[in-house]
Design a protein around this motif. Structure first.
Motif, PDB file in Angstrom:
ATOM      1  N   PRO A 111      28.759  36.293  10.524  1.00 29.15           N
ATOM      2  CA  PRO A 111      29.055  37.575   9.895  1.00 29.15           C
ATOM      3  C   PRO A 111      29.813  38.498  10.849  1.00 29.15           C
ATOM      4  N   PHE A 112      30.540  39.405  10.218  1.00 27.61           N
ATOM      5  CA  PHE A 112      31.197  40.443  11.008  1.00 27.61           C
ATOM      6  C   PHE A 112      31.061  41.774  10.291  1.00 27.61           C
ATOM      7  N   ASN A 113      31.176  42.839  11.058  1.00 31.82           N
ATOM      8  CA  ASN A 113      31.111  44.188  10.520  1.00 31.82           C
ATOM      9  C   ASN A 113      31.898  45.101  11.447  1.00 31.82           C
ATOM     10  N   ILE A 114      32.956  45.694  10.908  1.00 27.15           N
ATOM     11  CA  ILE A 114      33.833  46.531  11.717  1.00 27.15           C
ATOM     12  C   ILE A 114      34.016  47.860  11.008  1.00 27.15           C
ATOM     13  N   SER A 115      33.856  48.943  11.757  1.00 30.48           N
ATOM     14  CA  SER A 115      34.090  50.284  11.229  1.00 30.48           C
ATOM     15  C   SER A 115      35.215  50.927  12.011  1.00 30.48           C
ATOM     16  N   VAL A 116      36.126  51.576  11.272  1.00 32.04           N
ATOM     17  CA  VAL A 116      37.270  52.190  11.915  1.00 32.04           C
ATOM     18  C   VAL A 116      37.584  53.504  11.210  1.00 32.04           C
ATOM     19  N   PRO A 117      37.831  54.573  11.970  1.00 26.29           N
ATOM     20  CA  PRO A 117      38.253  55.831  11.345  1.00 26.29           C
ATOM     21  C   PRO A 117      39.574  55.620  10.603  1.00 26.29           C
ATOM     22  N   VAL A 118      39.694  56.204   9.440  1.00 27.05           N
ATOM     23  CA  VAL A 118      40.899  56.037   8.643  1.00 27.05           C
ATOM     24  C   VAL A 118      42.114  56.555   9.400  1.00 27.05           C
ATOM     25  N   ASP A 119      41.912  57.574  10.229  1.00 24.36           N
ATOM     26  CA  ASP A 119      43.039  58.124  10.983  1.00 24.36           C
ATOM     27  C   ASP A 119      43.651  57.096  11.922  1.00 24.36           C
ATOM     28  N   GLU A 120      42.874  56.077  12.321  1.00 24.99           N
ATOM     29  CA  GLU A 120      43.377  55.056  13.219  1.00 24.99           C
ATOM     30  C   GLU A 120      44.271  54.040  12.510  1.00 24.99           C
ATOM     31  N   LEU A 121      44.297  54.101  11.185  1.00 27.05           N
ATOM     32  CA  LEU A 121      45.080  53.117  10.428  1.00 27.05           C
ATOM     33  C   LEU A 121      46.536  53.521  10.244  1.00 27.05           C
ATOM     34  N   ASP A 122      46.867  54.752  10.579  1.00 25.65           N
ATOM     35  CA  ASP A 122      48.251  55.226  10.499  1.00 25.65           C
ATOM     36  C   ASP A 122      48.842  55.056   9.091  1.00 25.65           C
ATOM     37  N   LEU A 123      48.060  55.418   8.108  1.00 24.39           N
ATOM     38  CA  LEU A 123      48.565  55.361   6.739  1.00 24.39           C
ATOM     39  C   LEU A 123      49.513  56.521   6.496  1.00 24.39           C
ATOM     40  N   GLY A 124      50.540  56.300   5.683  1.00 22.24           N
ATOM     41  CA  GLY A 124      51.556  57.315   5.467  1.00 22.24           C
ATOM     42  C   GLY A 124      51.382  58.050   4.161  1.00 22.24           C
ATOM     43  N   ASP A 125      52.415  57.970   3.302  1.00 23.40           N
ATOM     44  CA  ASP A 125      52.462  58.680   2.033  1.00 23.40           C
ATOM     45  C   ASP A 125      51.475  58.068   1.041  1.00 23.40           C
ATOM     46  N   ASN A 126      51.287  58.799  -0.075  1.00 25.01           N
ATOM     47  CA  ASN A 126      50.479  58.238  -1.158  1.00 25.01           C
ATOM     48  C   ASN A 126      51.022  56.870  -1.548  1.00 25.01           C
ATOM     49  N   GLY A 127      50.109  55.926  -1.718  1.00 28.97           N
ATOM     50  CA  GLY A 127      50.569  54.613  -2.135  1.00 28.97           C
ATOM     51  C   GLY A 127      49.505  53.559  -1.922  1.00 28.97           C
ATOM     52  N   VAL A 128      49.891  52.328  -2.157  1.00 25.08           N
ATOM     53  CA  VAL A 128      49.009  51.171  -1.992  1.00 25.08           C
ATOM     54  C   VAL A 128      49.463  50.416  -0.744  1.00 25.08           C
ATOM     55  N   TYR A 129      48.526  50.182   0.164  1.00 29.72           N
ATOM     56  CA  TYR A 129      48.847  49.491   1.414  1.00 29.72           C
ATOM     57  C   TYR A 129      48.126  48.149   1.457  1.00 29.72           C
ATOM     58  N   GLN A 130      48.875  47.159   1.909  1.00 29.48           N
ATOM     59  CA  GLN A 130      48.251  45.864   2.123  1.00 29.48           C
ATOM     60  C   GLN A 130      47.321  45.974   3.318  1.00 29.48           C
ATOM     61  N   PHE A 131      46.131  45.440   3.163  1.00 26.88           N
ATOM     62  CA  PHE A 131      45.124  45.493   4.219  1.00 26.88           C
ATOM     63  C   PHE A 131      44.562  44.079   4.371  1.00 26.88           C
ATOM     64  N   ALA A 132      44.440  43.626   5.617  1.00 28.98           N
ATOM     65  CA  ALA A 132      44.013  42.250   5.842  1.00 28.98           C
ATOM     66  C   ALA A 132      42.973  42.184   6.951  1.00 28.98           C
ATOM     67  N   VAL A 133      42.142  41.172   6.856  1.00 31.14           N
ATOM     68  CA  VAL A 133      41.198  40.818   7.914  1.00 31.14           C
ATOM     69  C   VAL A 133      41.569  39.414   8.381  1.00 31.14           C
ATOM     70  N   SER A 134      41.835  39.272   9.672  1.00 27.74           N
ATOM     71  CA  SER A 134      42.271  37.973  10.180  1.00 27.74           C
ATOM     72  C   SER A 134      41.329  37.488  11.280  1.00 27.74           C
ATOM     73  N   LEU A 135      41.333  36.194  11.502  1.00 29.49           N
ATOM     74  CA  LEU A 135      40.561  35.546  12.569  1.00 29.49           C
ATOM     75  C   LEU A 135      41.547  34.830  13.487  1.00 29.49           C
ATOM     76  N   SER A 136      41.589  35.231  14.751  1.00 28.67           N
ATOM     77  CA  SER A 136      42.459  34.599  15.742  1.00 28.67           C
ATOM     78  C   SER A 136      41.608  33.807  16.716  1.00 28.67           C
ATOM     79  N   GLY A 137      42.163  32.749  17.251  1.00 30.71           N
ATOM     80  CA  GLY A 137      41.467  31.919  18.223  1.00 30.71           C
ATOM     81  C   GLY A 137      42.304  30.718  18.555  1.00 30.71           C
ATOM     82  N   GLN A 138      41.675  29.747  19.214  1.00 25.44           N
ATOM     83  CA  GLN A 138      42.391  28.537  19.592  1.00 25.44           C
ATOM     84  C   GLN A 138      41.481  27.338  19.436  1.00 25.44           C
ATOM     85  N   THR A 139      42.101  26.168  19.306  1.00 24.93           N
ATOM     86  CA  THR A 139      41.372  24.913  19.149  1.00 24.93           C
ATOM     87  C   THR A 139      41.848  23.946  20.216  1.00 24.93           C
TER      88      THR A 139
END
Length: 788
Positions: A140-168
């Motif tokens: 499981p994961f749980n991440i909280s972030v202030p909206v101000d840190e997302l640098d969202l601009g004008d009114n609209g719909v923004y693509q938002f993603a959660v990714s997993l990085s690593g190596q094999t």
């Protein structure tokens, strides 16, 4: 469907466009820097890769963030590969602004990491790290972030993603091994105009009641199964629909049959078991039904209620396969006529009944014609059926005049179909909610013109789908860019002059839906059942006890709920027809064996038995001789007599017959209704005529005369012999004393043993002949004796 941002000439304000350009530039700068910093030895970063880690976003709150909020994202990452993943890190990514509704669809379908589109990680402390992800194991994961840190601009719909990085071990360099995209609706400045939004909240179920009712005064109903109780139980589908819907500003769309079924459960009812057995419904289930109705009455008190025709008849099946069958449209009219009264009597509200709702909102001219034939003047269609062809750059209002005084209320297909999947998984539910909100906001941003939009979800949402839809609507009501309105208001809104009003041709009707339709044979069977009911009801003293339950059962036979369940639908129709036949056969003639008629005339009794609870009338019994030259009935070949029989009784009707000649004649007894229609099966039996002719009577009379003459001769001979004996004794023998028996004269008629004439005496010639023949000790023959 065309949207504003897909075409030049969009009506967005100049200030908004400048803000958007600034936002794009600001968002592009870190993206370009990130791309320049990518190592050249990471080929997987340059193109889509096969995901080896499944990322699930189970929760995203708040669904519509605003300035000052903290966005919390939780979920799981699962190593679906065969190798361990090391140095794993979960990142949040804000992608590009999506300016069109079609762009949202494209992003939702995309797979794998797409550099430059998915955006850079937020990074910093807003990550979660795992030293190792073992194959097949979820973390499981749980991440909280202030909206101000997302640098969202004008009114609209923004693509938002959660990714997993690593190596094999096979690819020992940092790379994105899994990603899940969703959307952030963002509107800090408030809308220029609000979208007036109507959401249908359907209360529809499958057919639960049979045509069978008890013989008591209250006609205890019989249910096919106890599935309805499970739907009403806590956590059940229908319980969730009411408990969730009471807090939403929606238009309730109800099937009166569901209300009638639940109302029947509040009292004594029975459930079909094995064979012909039934069991009583439990008190606990009765209480469930009462609580559900009480909750529903409170939930709809301040909302619009639309009543569908009783049992929600399949309009498309009727239009394509049923209109050629006599009486089919009549059932639709009956279902419409009883809808308002049923809803009003149970929910204590006045419903709207002028809406028709074809399956999935798919229409063609024949469906519209059938839908409006019973009085509805508004048809709920869907935008993937009544598609836009006029090149509009926005989604038009729902109301469309389609001719003949009919209005098509066109539901938005994108918003209406987002909750059809498996919503029991938290990740699927969360993604559906965010996509719904994104589509709604994108629709609002298309133009500054006010529009009326309708959302028509699937007819029978599961409990999980209902919870997800309710979550989306709760968030939407707090989003600020929509205003709720009733369906009637949406239908009455001013139509957009550029919107499509042409109903698609029959060839455009979806083949997948056509394959699920009730076939013509189903409507023919319904018509046959109706014909049998028509013949049966005319003989009943209280036809409502039969007509009402069977009429409602035939409405259920046409229900939309049978789609995809052809075998069950056929079984239900068969059960209704068989049960009606069993009731009709409870009024019948009793079988008769061969009868014997001796004499010129006699009466023949025929018995009518009524095993129904109520009396029967308007019947005529006809007795017909197939050989009127041998046997006449009522002076002709047949005779008719009216028949009235009380419930649970029988009546014997007597017919006068006359014999014309000896021999055997077949007789047929048949019941008819007063309008001359045969009722039930005939009873056939033989009558054997054994009449005494004049020759036979002469022979019998001559024989009797000979017996009398012989007796007289014997009498005179005995007298003569007795006189001669007395004369002989007077010559040489003393006479016997008076009063003593003469042993030599045993034949003296005056001195036979016994107490007098008739007590053991032999029959004397002077005795009268018997008026009936002597009884035989032999067993009697087969057949019946007739009255003479």
């Amino acid at each position: 469907m065309a949207e504003a941002a897909d075409f030049q000439g969009t009506s967005a304000s100049p200030a908004r466009r400048r803000l958007r350009r600034t936002g794009v530039l600001l968002a592009g700068a870190p993206l370009l820097a990130g791309l320049l910093q990518l190592p050249a030895a990471s080929p997987a970063q340059a193109a889509d890769i096969d995901e080896t880690v499944a990322v699930s976003v189970n929760s995203l709150t708040p669904s519509i963030p605003t300035d000052g909020d903290t966005l919390t994202v939780s979920g799981t990452v699962t190593n679906t590969g065969k190798q361990a993943v090391t140095d794993a890190q979960v990142d949040l990514r804000v992608g590009q602004e999506l300016n069109t509704r079609s762009g949202i669809d494209t992003a939702a379908r995309a797979g794998g990491h797409q550099p430059g589109t998915d955006g850079n990680p937020v990074g910093g402390k807003y990550v979660e790290k795992f030293s190792k992800l073992t194959p097949g194991v979820s973390q499981p994961f749980n991440i909280s972030v202030p909206v101000d840190e997302l640098d969202l601009g004008d009114n609209g719909v923004y693509q938002f993603a959660v990714s997993l990085s690593g190596q094999t071990p096979a690819q020992p360099w940092p790379q994105v091994l899994g990603i899940q995209r969703t959307f952030l609706p963002w509107q800090p400045d408030g809308p220029d105009t609000e979208t007036r939004t109507t959401v249908l909240w359907p209360l529809i179920s499958t057919a639960h009641m049979t045509a069978q009712t008890g013989s008591n005064e209250s006609q205890t109903p019989v249910f096919r199964d106890n599935d309805l109780a499970r739907e009403l139980a806590p956590g059940g589908r229908l319980e969730q629909m009411v408990s969730l819907g009471k807090d939403l500003d929606v238009t309730w769309v109800v099937d009166p049959d569901l209300l009638a079924s639940v109302d029947a459960m509040t009292r004594n009812y029975r459930v079909q078991g094995e064979g012909d057995t039934t069991t009583a419904g439990s008190r606990a289930d009765q209480e469930l039904a009462k609580r559900w109705l009480d909750g529903l009455q409170g939930a709809v008190a301040d909302n619009e209620v639309v009543a569908l025709p009783f049992a929600d008849p399949d309009l498309a099946s009727l239009a394509h396969n049923g209109t050629a069958v006599t009486g089919s449209l009549g059932h639709l009219k009956e279902a419409t006529d009883v809808a308002a009264d049923t809803v009003a009597s149970i929910l204590h509200v006045e419903p709207t009944t002028d809406f028709a709702w074809p399956v999935d909102g798919a229409v063609d001219p024949s469906i519209v014609k059938v839908a409006t034939s019973a009085g509805a003047d508004k048809v709920i269609a869907r935008s993937d059926s009544l598609d836009e062809t006029a090149g509009l750059t926005y989604t038009p209002s729902a109301a469309r005049p389609i001719g003949g005084g009919t209005t098509a209320v066109v539901a938005d297909a994108r918003l209406s179909t987002l909750f059809q999947g498996d919503m029991t998984r938290a990740s699927a539910s969360t993604l559906a909610v965010q996509r719904f909100l994104a589509q709604s906001l994108a629709l609002n941003l298309q133009t500054d013109e006010e529009r009326s939009i309708v959302v028509a979800p699937q007819r029978m949402p599961t409990a999980g789908q209902a919870r997800t839809l309710a979550e989306a609507l709760t968030a939407l009501q707090g989003g600020g860019w929509t205003e709720a309105q009733d369906l009637t208001e949406a239908a009455a809104a001013k139509p957009d002059p550029g919107a499509t009003t042409k109903v698609p041709a029959p060839s455009a009707y979806p083949s997948a839906l056509r394959k699920q339709e009730l076939q013509r044979s189903a409507f023919e069977q319904i018509a046959a059942t109706q014909s049998k009911l028509g013949k049966f009801k005319v003989i009943l003293s209280d036809e409502s006890r039969v007509v009402t339950p069977f009429g409602r059962a035939m409405n259920r036979e046409m229900s939309t709920s049978w789609r995809g369940r052809a075998a069950e639908a056929a079984a239900y129709r068969d059960d209704v027809e068989v049960y009606l036949g069993s009731l009709a056969r409870r009024v019948a003639l009793i079988e008769k064996s061969e009868m014997k008629l001796s004499g010129r005339s006699a009466t023949i009794p025929v018995t009518v038995q009524n095993n129904l609870v109520q009396g029967v009338e308007n019947l005529v019994l006809r007795l017909t001789s197939t050989s009127p030259r041998r046997l006449k009935i009522g002076g002709d070949s047949y005779e008719e007599q009216p028949v009235t029989v009380s419930g649970g009784h029988s009546q014997t009707v007597k017919f006068t017959t006359s014999a014309e000649a000896n021999g055997q004649a077949e007789v047929i007894a048949q019941l008819y209704t007063e309008d001359g229609q045969k009722y039930g099966d005939p009873v056939k039996f033989d009558v054997r005529v054994t009449e005494f002719t004049a020759t036979v009577m002469l022979v019998i009379g001559g024989g009797f005369l000979l017996l009398v003459l012989a007796g007289f001769r014997m009498y005179t001979q005995r007298k003569r012999a007795a006189r001669e004996a007395r004369e002989t004794r007077s010559d040489g023998t003393a006479a016997a004393p008076e009063g003593t028996e003469d042993p030599e004269d045993p034949e003296d008629p005056e001195e036979e043993s016994g107490s007098g004439p008739g007590a053991g005496d032999l029959e004397q010639p002077s005795d009268p002949a018997a008026d009936t023949p002597a009884e035989s000790a032999d067993p009697s023959g087969t057949g019946e004796r007739v009255d003479r």
